[in-house]
Design an enzyme around this catalytic site. Structure first.
Site, mmCIF file in Angstrom:
data_model
loop_
_atom_site.group_PDB
_atom_site.id
_atom_site.type_symbol
_atom_site.label_atom_id
_atom_site.label_comp_id
_atom_site.label_asym_id
_atom_site.label_seq_id
_atom_site.Cartn_x
_atom_site.Cartn_y
_atom_site.Cartn_z
ATOM 1 N N SER A 1 0.811 -1.218 0.000
ATOM 2 C CA SER A 1 0.000 0.000 0.000
ATOM 3 C C SER A 1 0.845 1.268 0.000
ATOM 4 O O SER A 1 0.514 2.241 -0.681
ATOM 5 C CB SER A 1 -0.938 0.010 1.210
ATOM 6 O OG SER A 1 -1.845 -1.049 1.152
ATOM 7 N N THR B 1 -1.611 4.228 3.389
ATOM 8 C CA THR B 1 -2.149 5.072 2.326
ATOM 9 C C THR B 1 -2.306 6.527 2.749
ATOM 10 O O THR B 1 -1.769 7.422 2.080
ATOM 11 C CB THR B 1 -3.468 4.492 1.791
ATOM 12 O OG1 THR B 1 -3.211 3.193 1.259
ATOM 13 C CG2 THR B 1 -4.050 5.379 0.700
ATOM 14 N N GLU C 1 -10.344 6.906 1.688
ATOM 15 C CA GLU C 1 -10.010 5.495 1.491
ATOM 16 C C GLU C 1 -10.978 4.581 2.238
ATOM 17 O O GLU C 1 -11.164 4.701 3.448
ATOM 18 C CB GLU C 1 -8.590 5.193 1.978
ATOM 19 C CG GLU C 1 -8.182 3.749 1.662
ATOM 20 C CD GLU C 1 -6.867 3.330 2.302
ATOM 21 O OE1 GLU C 1 -6.158 2.534 1.670
ATOM 22 O OE2 GLU C 1 -6.565 3.799 3.418
ATOM 23 N N ASP D 1 -5.161 0.771 -4.140
ATOM 24 C CA ASP D 1 -3.693 0.678 -4.138
ATOM 25 C C ASP D 1 -3.249 -0.571 -4.894
ATOM 26 O O ASP D 1 -2.205 -0.584 -5.542
ATOM 27 C CB ASP D 1 -3.155 0.564 -2.706
ATOM 28 C CG ASP D 1 -3.321 1.845 -1.910
ATOM 29 O OD1 ASP D 1 -3.384 2.916 -2.520
ATOM 30 O OD2 ASP D 1 -3.395 1.754 -0.675
ATOM 31 N N HIS E 1 -1.246 -9.453 -1.201
ATOM 32 C CA HIS E 1 -1.674 -8.705 -2.376
ATOM 33 C C HIS E 1 -1.405 -9.516 -3.637
ATOM 34 O O HIS E 1 -0.718 -10.534 -3.602
ATOM 35 C CB HIS E 1 -0.912 -7.376 -2.466
ATOM 36 C CG HIS E 1 -1.074 -6.505 -1.266
ATOM 37 N ND1 HIS E 1 -0.254 -5.429 -1.010
ATOM 38 C CD2 HIS E 1 -1.954 -6.556 -0.233
ATOM 39 C CE1 HIS E 1 -0.630 -4.843 0.112
ATOM 40 N NE2 HIS E 1 -1.663 -5.516 0.610
#
Length: 454
Positions: free
Chosen positions: A38, A91, A227, A276, A379
Protein backbone atom coordinates in the site's frame (compact mmCIF):
# COMPACT_ATOMS: atom_id res chain seq x y z
CA UNK A 1 -19.00 -10.79 -5.36
CA UNK A 2 -20.81 -7.72 -4.01
CA UNK A 3 -22.75 -7.24 -7.25
CA UNK A 4 -23.89 -10.85 -7.31
CA UNK A 5 -24.88 -10.68 -3.65
CA UNK A 6 -26.98 -7.57 -4.25
CA UNK A 7 -28.52 -9.12 -7.37
CA UNK A 8 -29.39 -12.24 -5.38
CA UNK A 9 -30.94 -10.04 -2.66
CA UNK A 10 -32.91 -7.97 -5.16
CA UNK A 11 -33.37 -9.47 -8.58
CA UNK A 12 -34.11 -6.06 -10.10
CA UNK A 13 -30.67 -4.70 -9.12
CA UNK A 14 -28.10 -5.70 -11.70
CA UNK A 15 -25.62 -2.82 -11.35
CA UNK A 16 -23.66 -1.28 -8.52
CA UNK A 17 -23.10 2.49 -8.43
CA UNK A 18 -19.46 2.10 -9.41
CA UNK A 19 -20.36 0.12 -12.54
CA UNK A 20 -21.49 3.36 -14.17
CA UNK A 21 -18.19 5.07 -13.30
CA UNK A 22 -15.64 2.63 -14.75
CA UNK A 23 -13.18 4.42 -17.05
CA UNK A 24 -10.08 2.23 -17.10
CA UNK A 25 -7.48 0.37 -15.05
CA UNK A 26 -4.25 0.99 -13.17
CA UNK A 27 -0.98 -0.96 -13.21
CA UNK A 28 0.36 -1.21 -9.67
CA UNK A 29 3.91 -2.61 -9.47
CA UNK A 30 6.47 -1.01 -7.14
CA UNK A 31 10.17 -0.40 -7.77
CA UNK A 32 11.23 -3.66 -6.10
CA UNK A 33 8.35 -6.02 -6.85
CA UNK A 34 5.65 -6.77 -9.39
CA UNK A 35 3.36 -7.02 -6.33
CA UNK A 36 3.09 -3.65 -4.61
CA UNK A 37 2.27 -2.88 -1.02
CA UNK A 38 0.00 0.00 0.00
CA UNK A 39 2.70 2.51 0.89
CA UNK A 40 4.63 2.19 -2.35
CA UNK A 41 1.48 2.37 -4.46
CA UNK A 42 0.10 5.30 -2.46
CA UNK A 43 3.46 7.06 -2.87
CA UNK A 44 3.08 6.57 -6.62
CA UNK A 45 -0.40 8.09 -6.39
CA UNK A 46 0.76 11.01 -4.23
CA UNK A 47 4.25 11.78 -5.58
CA UNK A 48 4.29 10.27 -9.06
CA UNK A 49 7.34 8.06 -8.41
CA UNK A 50 8.06 4.36 -7.98
CA UNK A 51 9.48 3.33 -4.63
CA UNK A 52 10.21 0.28 -2.47
CA UNK A 53 7.48 -1.68 -0.74
CA UNK A 54 7.15 -0.24 2.75
CA UNK A 55 8.43 3.24 1.90
CA UNK A 56 6.24 6.26 2.64
CA UNK A 57 6.65 9.46 0.62
CA UNK A 58 10.28 8.73 -0.22
CA UNK A 59 12.16 7.21 -3.15
CA UNK A 60 14.36 4.11 -3.15
CA UNK A 61 17.13 6.07 -1.41
CA UNK A 62 14.85 7.52 1.29
CA UNK A 63 14.83 10.94 -0.38
CA UNK A 64 11.48 12.66 0.31
CA UNK A 65 9.18 13.51 -2.58
CA UNK A 66 6.58 16.25 -2.70
CA UNK A 67 2.97 15.03 -2.69
CA UNK A 68 -0.10 16.38 -4.42
CA UNK A 69 -1.61 17.18 -1.01
CA UNK A 70 1.42 19.20 0.08
CA UNK A 71 1.56 20.97 -3.28
CA UNK A 72 -2.15 21.78 -3.06
CA UNK A 73 -1.72 23.15 0.46
CA UNK A 74 1.21 25.30 -0.69
CA UNK A 75 -1.02 26.89 -3.32
CA UNK A 76 -3.81 27.73 -0.90
CA UNK A 77 -6.10 24.72 -1.28
CA UNK A 78 -7.81 23.16 1.72
CA UNK A 79 -6.96 19.49 2.23
CA UNK A 80 -8.36 16.36 3.83
CA UNK A 81 -7.66 12.71 4.59
CA UNK A 82 -10.58 10.42 5.46
CA UNK A 83 -10.07 6.68 6.02
CA UNK A 84 -11.50 3.69 7.86
CA UNK A 85 -8.05 2.38 8.85
CA UNK A 86 -5.72 4.00 11.34
CA UNK A 87 -5.11 7.51 10.01
CA UNK A 88 -1.39 6.70 10.32
CA UNK A 89 -1.71 3.67 8.02
CA UNK A 90 0.23 3.41 4.77
CA UNK A 91 -2.15 5.07 2.33
CA UNK A 92 -3.08 8.25 4.22
CA UNK A 93 0.48 8.54 5.51
CA UNK A 94 1.86 8.59 1.97
CA UNK A 95 0.07 11.85 1.20
CA UNK A 96 1.60 13.91 4.02
CA UNK A 97 4.39 11.97 5.74
CA UNK A 98 7.88 10.96 4.62
CA UNK A 99 9.56 8.05 6.34
CA UNK A 100 11.69 5.04 5.51
CA UNK A 101 9.23 2.46 6.90
CA UNK A 102 5.44 2.49 7.03
CA UNK A 103 5.47 0.89 10.48
CA UNK A 104 6.88 4.10 12.00
CA UNK A 105 3.34 5.19 12.79
CA UNK A 106 4.18 7.15 15.93
CA UNK A 107 6.44 9.31 13.75
CA UNK A 108 3.75 9.51 11.04
CA UNK A 109 1.20 10.79 13.57
CA UNK A 110 3.47 13.72 14.40
CA UNK A 111 4.02 14.52 10.73
CA UNK A 112 0.28 14.41 10.05
CA UNK A 113 -0.51 17.08 12.65
CA UNK A 114 2.43 19.22 11.50
CA UNK A 115 4.63 18.83 14.58
CA UNK A 116 7.24 16.78 12.71
CA UNK A 117 6.57 18.21 9.25
CA UNK A 118 8.95 20.93 8.02
CA UNK A 119 6.07 22.96 6.55
CA UNK A 120 3.85 22.66 9.62
CA UNK A 121 0.25 21.36 9.44
CA UNK A 122 -0.66 20.27 5.91
CA UNK A 123 -4.04 18.64 6.44
CA UNK A 124 -7.19 20.55 7.41
CA UNK A 125 -9.36 17.48 7.97
CA UNK A 126 -8.12 14.18 9.40
CA UNK A 127 -10.68 11.47 10.16
CA UNK A 128 -10.32 7.75 10.82
CA UNK A 129 -9.03 5.40 13.49
CA UNK A 130 -5.64 5.04 15.13
CA UNK A 131 -5.93 7.11 18.30
CA UNK A 132 -3.36 4.85 19.99
CA UNK A 133 -0.53 6.59 18.10
CA UNK A 134 -1.61 10.02 19.30
CA UNK A 135 -1.63 9.40 23.06
CA UNK A 136 1.38 9.07 25.40
CA UNK A 137 2.66 5.70 26.57
CA UNK A 138 1.30 6.38 30.05
CA UNK A 139 -2.30 6.15 28.79
CA UNK A 140 -4.06 2.82 28.44
CA UNK A 141 -3.97 1.43 24.91
CA UNK A 142 -1.18 3.68 23.70
CA UNK A 143 0.96 2.48 20.79
CA UNK A 144 3.68 5.06 21.45
CA UNK A 145 6.93 4.41 23.30
CA UNK A 146 7.33 8.01 24.47
CA UNK A 147 5.42 10.60 26.48
CA UNK A 148 4.30 12.76 23.56
CA UNK A 149 0.61 13.66 23.57
CA UNK A 150 -0.07 14.38 19.90
CA UNK A 151 -3.75 15.15 20.56
CA UNK A 152 -2.82 17.92 22.97
CA UNK A 153 -0.17 19.26 20.58
CA UNK A 154 -2.64 19.29 17.69
CA UNK A 155 -5.19 21.16 19.78
CA UNK A 156 -3.02 23.59 21.71
CA UNK A 157 -0.18 24.30 19.29
CA UNK A 158 -1.94 24.09 15.93
CA UNK A 159 -5.56 24.89 16.73
CA UNK A 160 -7.10 21.58 15.72
CA UNK A 161 -10.59 20.78 16.92
CA UNK A 162 -10.17 17.27 18.32
CA UNK A 163 -13.08 14.84 18.72
CA UNK A 164 -13.00 11.16 19.58
CA UNK A 165 -16.58 9.91 19.35
CA UNK A 166 -19.81 10.00 17.42
CA UNK A 167 -21.14 12.94 19.40
CA UNK A 168 -18.15 15.01 18.38
CA UNK A 169 -18.57 13.95 14.77
CA UNK A 170 -22.21 15.03 14.75
CA UNK A 171 -21.32 18.55 15.92
CA UNK A 172 -20.24 21.33 13.60
CA UNK A 173 -16.45 21.47 13.86
CA UNK A 174 -14.14 24.31 12.97
CA UNK A 175 -11.24 23.59 10.60
CA UNK A 176 -8.67 22.24 11.08
CA UNK A 177 -10.05 19.20 12.85
CA UNK A 178 -8.91 15.73 13.87
CA UNK A 179 -11.48 12.99 14.44
CA UNK A 180 -10.18 9.65 15.74
CA UNK A 181 -13.02 7.27 16.57
CA UNK A 182 -11.14 4.10 17.57
CA UNK A 183 -7.82 3.14 19.10
CA UNK A 184 -6.95 0.95 16.11
CA UNK A 185 -8.64 0.60 12.74
CA UNK A 186 -12.30 1.54 12.54
CA UNK A 187 -14.72 -1.37 12.50
CA UNK A 188 -15.59 -3.38 9.44
CA UNK A 189 -18.93 -2.16 8.10
CA UNK A 190 -20.58 -5.47 9.07
CA UNK A 191 -19.48 -4.87 12.70
CA UNK A 192 -19.90 -1.09 12.92
CA UNK A 193 -22.00 0.35 15.75
CA UNK A 194 -23.57 3.44 14.17
CA UNK A 195 -23.98 5.01 17.62
CA UNK A 196 -20.21 4.96 18.10
CA UNK A 197 -18.62 5.22 14.64
CA UNK A 198 -19.67 7.15 11.54
CA UNK A 199 -19.69 5.32 8.23
CA UNK A 200 -17.32 5.96 5.34
CA UNK A 201 -20.18 7.70 3.53
CA UNK A 202 -20.97 9.95 6.47
CA UNK A 203 -17.33 10.94 6.96
CA UNK A 204 -16.91 11.60 3.25
CA UNK A 205 -19.91 13.91 2.97
CA UNK A 206 -19.08 15.76 6.20
CA UNK A 207 -15.55 16.37 4.93
CA UNK A 208 -16.77 17.51 1.50
CA UNK A 209 -19.34 19.84 3.03
CA UNK A 210 -16.77 21.39 5.36
CA UNK A 211 -14.11 21.77 2.66
CA UNK A 212 -16.69 23.33 0.35
CA UNK A 213 -17.80 25.78 3.04
CA UNK A 214 -14.19 26.73 3.73
CA UNK A 215 -13.39 27.39 0.06
CA UNK A 216 -16.58 28.59 -1.63
CA UNK A 217 -15.52 32.24 -1.42
CA UNK A 218 -11.93 31.46 -2.45
CA UNK A 219 -10.39 31.13 -5.89
CA UNK A 220 -8.77 27.93 -4.65
CA UNK A 221 -10.68 24.74 -3.97
CA UNK A 222 -9.76 21.59 -2.08
CA UNK A 223 -8.02 18.23 -2.37
CA UNK A 224 -9.18 15.22 -0.39
CA UNK A 225 -8.11 11.58 -0.32
CA UNK A 226 -10.79 9.17 0.92
CA UNK A 227 -10.01 5.49 1.49
CA UNK A 228 -12.33 2.54 2.09
CA UNK A 229 -9.41 0.98 3.90
CA UNK A 230 -10.91 -2.15 5.37
CA UNK A 231 -11.70 -3.75 2.02
CA UNK A 232 -7.98 -4.53 1.90
CA UNK A 233 -8.01 -5.95 5.42
CA UNK A 234 -10.91 -8.27 4.59
CA UNK A 235 -8.89 -9.48 1.62
CA UNK A 236 -5.90 -10.21 3.86
CA UNK A 237 -8.22 -12.07 6.23
CA UNK A 238 -9.89 -13.98 3.34
CA UNK A 239 -13.16 -12.90 4.96
CA UNK A 240 -15.94 -12.95 2.33
CA UNK A 241 -18.58 -11.48 4.66
CA UNK A 242 -16.39 -8.61 5.85
CA UNK A 243 -15.30 -8.02 2.27
CA UNK A 244 -18.75 -7.80 0.71
CA UNK A 245 -20.15 -5.38 3.30
CA UNK A 246 -17.19 -3.00 3.01
CA UNK A 247 -17.42 -3.12 -0.79
CA UNK A 248 -21.11 -2.22 -0.54
CA UNK A 249 -20.34 0.69 1.79
CA UNK A 250 -17.67 1.87 -0.68
CA UNK A 251 -20.40 1.85 -3.32
CA UNK A 252 -22.66 3.85 -1.00
CA UNK A 253 -19.90 6.40 -0.57
CA UNK A 254 -19.20 6.60 -4.29
CA UNK A 255 -22.88 7.19 -5.03
CA UNK A 256 -23.12 9.87 -2.34
CA UNK A 257 -19.98 11.60 -3.61
CA UNK A 258 -21.18 11.71 -7.22
CA UNK A 259 -24.50 13.13 -6.03
CA UNK A 260 -22.60 15.69 -3.96
CA UNK A 261 -20.64 16.70 -7.07
CA UNK A 262 -23.90 17.13 -9.00
CA UNK A 263 -25.35 19.34 -6.25
CA UNK A 264 -22.28 21.60 -6.20
CA UNK A 265 -21.90 22.72 -9.78
CA UNK A 266 -20.61 26.05 -8.46
CA UNK A 267 -17.53 24.14 -7.25
CA UNK A 268 -16.53 21.86 -10.16
CA UNK A 269 -15.08 18.72 -8.58
CA UNK A 270 -13.31 15.78 -10.19
CA UNK A 271 -13.37 12.38 -8.51
CA UNK A 272 -10.88 9.65 -9.39
CA UNK A 273 -11.07 6.33 -7.54
CA UNK A 274 -8.81 3.30 -7.63
CA UNK A 275 -7.34 0.76 -5.21
CA UNK A 276 -3.69 0.68 -4.14
CA UNK A 277 -3.70 -2.96 -5.28
CA UNK A 278 -5.85 -6.07 -5.33
CA UNK A 279 -5.77 -8.13 -2.14
CA UNK A 280 -6.55 -11.79 -1.53
CA UNK A 281 -6.61 -12.98 -5.14
CA UNK A 282 -10.39 -13.31 -4.93
CA UNK A 283 -12.10 -15.41 -7.59
CA UNK A 284 -15.67 -16.64 -7.88
CA UNK A 285 -14.69 -19.95 -9.41
CA UNK A 286 -17.34 -21.84 -7.51
CA UNK A 287 -17.83 -25.53 -8.17
CA UNK A 288 -18.14 -27.73 -11.24
CA UNK A 289 -21.34 -29.81 -11.01
CA UNK A 290 -22.22 -33.09 -12.67
CA UNK A 291 -25.43 -31.69 -14.13
CA UNK A 292 -26.96 -28.40 -15.23
CA UNK A 293 -26.12 -25.61 -14.58
CA UNK A 294 -22.65 -27.24 -14.29
CA UNK A 295 -20.94 -24.15 -12.89
CA UNK A 296 -22.00 -22.73 -9.54
CA UNK A 297 -21.26 -20.25 -6.77
CA UNK A 298 -23.72 -19.18 -4.08
CA UNK A 299 -23.81 -15.56 -2.89
CA UNK A 300 -26.89 -16.53 -0.86
CA UNK A 301 -24.56 -18.21 1.63
CA UNK A 302 -23.40 -14.75 2.77
CA UNK A 303 -26.83 -13.64 3.95
CA UNK A 304 -26.70 -15.00 7.50
CA UNK A 305 -23.26 -13.67 8.42
CA UNK A 306 -23.64 -11.07 11.19
CA UNK A 307 -20.00 -10.23 11.88
CA UNK A 308 -16.49 -10.30 10.49
CA UNK A 309 -14.07 -13.13 11.27
CA UNK A 310 -12.15 -10.59 13.35
CA UNK A 311 -15.10 -10.24 15.73
CA UNK A 312 -16.16 -13.89 15.63
CA UNK A 313 -12.64 -15.19 16.32
CA UNK A 314 -12.19 -12.60 19.07
CA UNK A 315 -15.34 -13.79 20.82
CA UNK A 316 -14.15 -17.38 20.55
CA UNK A 317 -10.77 -16.56 22.06
CA UNK A 318 -12.27 -14.65 24.98
CA UNK A 319 -14.96 -17.23 25.82
CA UNK A 320 -14.52 -18.78 29.27
CA UNK A 321 -18.02 -20.18 29.82
CA UNK A 322 -19.08 -23.72 30.69
CA UNK A 323 -20.24 -24.84 27.22
CA UNK A 324 -17.51 -24.15 24.65
CA UNK A 325 -18.74 -26.75 22.16
CA UNK A 326 -22.23 -25.28 21.97
CA UNK A 327 -20.85 -21.71 21.90
CA UNK A 328 -18.56 -22.59 19.00
CA UNK A 329 -21.49 -23.92 16.96
CA UNK A 330 -23.33 -20.69 17.76
CA UNK A 331 -20.37 -18.62 16.54
CA UNK A 332 -20.21 -20.53 13.27
CA UNK A 333 -23.92 -19.83 12.85
CA UNK A 334 -23.38 -16.11 13.49
CA UNK A 335 -20.83 -16.16 10.70
CA UNK A 336 -23.36 -17.75 8.36
CA UNK A 337 -22.23 -21.37 8.70
CA UNK A 338 -25.16 -23.34 10.12
CA UNK A 339 -23.64 -26.77 9.51
CA UNK A 340 -19.99 -26.76 10.59
CA UNK A 341 -18.28 -30.06 9.94
CA UNK A 342 -16.48 -32.08 12.59
CA UNK A 343 -13.19 -31.08 10.96
CA UNK A 344 -14.07 -27.37 11.06
CA UNK A 345 -15.13 -27.57 14.70
CA UNK A 346 -11.92 -29.39 15.59
CA UNK A 347 -9.78 -26.84 13.76
CA UNK A 348 -11.49 -23.94 15.52
CA UNK A 349 -11.15 -25.65 18.87
CA UNK A 350 -7.43 -26.20 18.32
CA UNK A 351 -7.03 -22.51 17.42
CA UNK A 352 -9.06 -21.09 20.30
CA UNK A 353 -6.13 -19.16 21.76
CA UNK A 354 -4.90 -18.00 18.33
CA UNK A 355 -7.44 -15.51 17.02
CA UNK A 356 -5.78 -15.00 13.62
CA UNK A 357 -5.63 -18.75 12.98
CA UNK A 358 -9.20 -19.21 14.15
CA UNK A 359 -10.37 -16.37 11.92
CA UNK A 360 -9.16 -18.28 8.87
CA UNK A 361 -11.03 -21.40 10.03
CA UNK A 362 -14.28 -19.41 10.07
CA UNK A 363 -13.44 -17.62 6.81
CA UNK A 364 -12.59 -20.82 4.96
CA UNK A 365 -15.81 -22.46 6.15
CA UNK A 366 -17.97 -19.70 4.68
CA UNK A 367 -15.89 -19.44 1.51
CA UNK A 368 -16.37 -23.17 0.96
CA UNK A 369 -20.14 -22.76 1.14
CA UNK A 370 -20.25 -19.75 -1.17
CA UNK A 371 -17.75 -21.00 -3.72
CA UNK A 372 -15.64 -17.86 -3.33
CA UNK A 373 -11.91 -18.58 -3.42
CA UNK A 374 -8.97 -16.57 -2.14
CA UNK A 375 -5.59 -17.34 -3.67
CA UNK A 376 -3.46 -15.56 -1.07
CA UNK A 377 -3.51 -13.74 2.25
CA UNK A 378 -1.44 -11.00 0.62
CA UNK A 379 -1.67 -8.70 -2.38
CA UNK A 380 -1.63 -9.68 -6.05
CA UNK A 381 -0.12 -8.13 -9.17
CA UNK A 382 -3.31 -7.72 -11.20
CA UNK A 383 -4.41 -4.32 -12.51
CA UNK A 384 -7.08 -2.52 -10.46
CA UNK A 385 -10.16 -0.77 -11.76
CA UNK A 386 -10.19 2.99 -12.34
CA UNK A 387 -13.36 5.01 -11.78
CA UNK A 388 -14.01 8.65 -12.57
CA UNK A 389 -16.68 11.33 -12.35
CA UNK A 390 -16.98 15.08 -12.70
CA UNK A 391 -15.77 17.62 -15.26
CA UNK A 392 -12.51 16.51 -16.88
CA UNK A 393 -12.43 12.94 -15.59
CA UNK A 394 -12.70 11.70 -19.18
CA UNK A 395 -9.14 12.92 -19.75
CA UNK A 396 -7.98 9.93 -17.69
CA UNK A 397 -9.80 7.18 -19.57
CA UNK A 398 -7.69 4.09 -20.30
CA UNK A 399 -4.97 1.97 -18.73
CA UNK A 400 -2.35 3.86 -16.73
CA UNK A 401 0.67 3.29 -14.52
CA UNK A 402 -0.01 4.19 -10.89
CA UNK A 403 2.44 7.11 -11.07
CA UNK A 404 0.20 8.77 -13.66
CA UNK A 405 -2.51 9.31 -11.04
CA UNK A 406 -0.36 11.93 -9.33
CA UNK A 407 0.40 13.64 -12.62
CA UNK A 408 -3.29 13.75 -13.54
CA UNK A 409 -4.16 15.40 -10.21
CA UNK A 410 -1.21 17.79 -10.44
CA UNK A 411 -2.18 18.78 -13.98
CA UNK A 412 -5.82 19.40 -13.11
CA UNK A 413 -4.97 21.50 -10.05
CA UNK A 414 -1.87 23.07 -11.65
CA UNK A 415 0.38 21.86 -8.85
CA UNK A 416 4.17 22.09 -8.71
CA UNK A 417 5.46 18.79 -7.29
CA UNK A 418 9.10 19.47 -8.15
CA UNK A 419 9.30 22.63 -6.05
CA UNK A 420 7.76 20.87 -3.04
CA UNK A 421 10.23 18.00 -3.44
CA UNK A 422 13.15 20.40 -3.60
CA UNK A 423 12.05 22.25 -0.47
CA UNK A 424 11.61 19.01 1.45
CA UNK A 425 15.03 17.76 0.36
CA UNK A 426 16.65 20.95 1.67
CA UNK A 427 15.43 20.19 5.21
CA UNK A 428 18.52 18.21 6.23
CA UNK A 429 17.95 18.11 9.98
CA UNK A 430 14.34 17.02 9.55
CA UNK A 431 15.41 14.29 7.14
CA UNK A 432 17.94 13.01 9.67
CA UNK A 433 15.49 13.12 12.57
CA UNK A 434 12.28 11.85 10.95
CA UNK A 435 12.80 10.46 7.45
CA UNK A 436 15.86 8.22 7.63
CA UNK A 437 16.12 5.06 9.74
CA UNK A 438 17.88 5.51 13.08
CA UNK A 439 21.42 4.21 13.21
CA UNK A 440 21.47 0.44 13.44
CA UNK A 441 17.79 0.06 12.58
CA UNK A 442 16.84 -1.79 9.40
CA UNK A 443 13.49 -2.37 7.75
CA UNK A 444 11.71 -5.47 9.00
CA UNK A 445 11.87 -8.37 6.56
CA UNK A 446 8.16 -9.05 7.11
CA UNK A 447 5.55 -6.99 8.93
CA UNK A 448 3.24 -8.62 11.43
CA UNK A 449 -0.14 -9.26 9.83
CA UNK A 450 -1.66 -8.99 13.29
CA UNK A 451 -0.41 -5.39 13.44
CA UNK A 452 -1.56 -4.86 9.85
CA UNK A 453 -5.12 -5.79 10.80
CA UNK A 454 -5.51 -4.24 14.25
Amino acid sequence: MARDYVHWSNNNTVHLPIDELLIGSIRTRSSDSFVTDSSSSATAYSCGIKTLNGAVGVNDDNVPCGTVLEAAKAQGFKTGLVVTSRITHATPASYVAHVWDRDEEANIALQEIGYAHPFGPQVDILMGGGRCFFIPQSESGSCRDDDINALKIAEQKYGFSVFLDRAGFDKKQKLPYLGLFTMGHMSYEIDRDAKKEPSLTEMSIKALDDLYAATKSSKKGFFIMIEASRIDHAGHANDPAGHVYDILEYNNAMKAITQWIDRHSDSPTIMISNADHECGGLTLAGKVLDSSPYYWWAPAALKNATGSTEIIAGKWKSYTGPAPDAYLVELFSKYGVSDPSAEELAAATAAKDKAVTASFVFANALSKRTGANFATTGHSAVDVSLFGYGPGHEDFIGNHDNTEVAFFVANKLKLDLKTISRKLQNEKEWIKDYVLPPAGKAKKSRRSLAMHHH
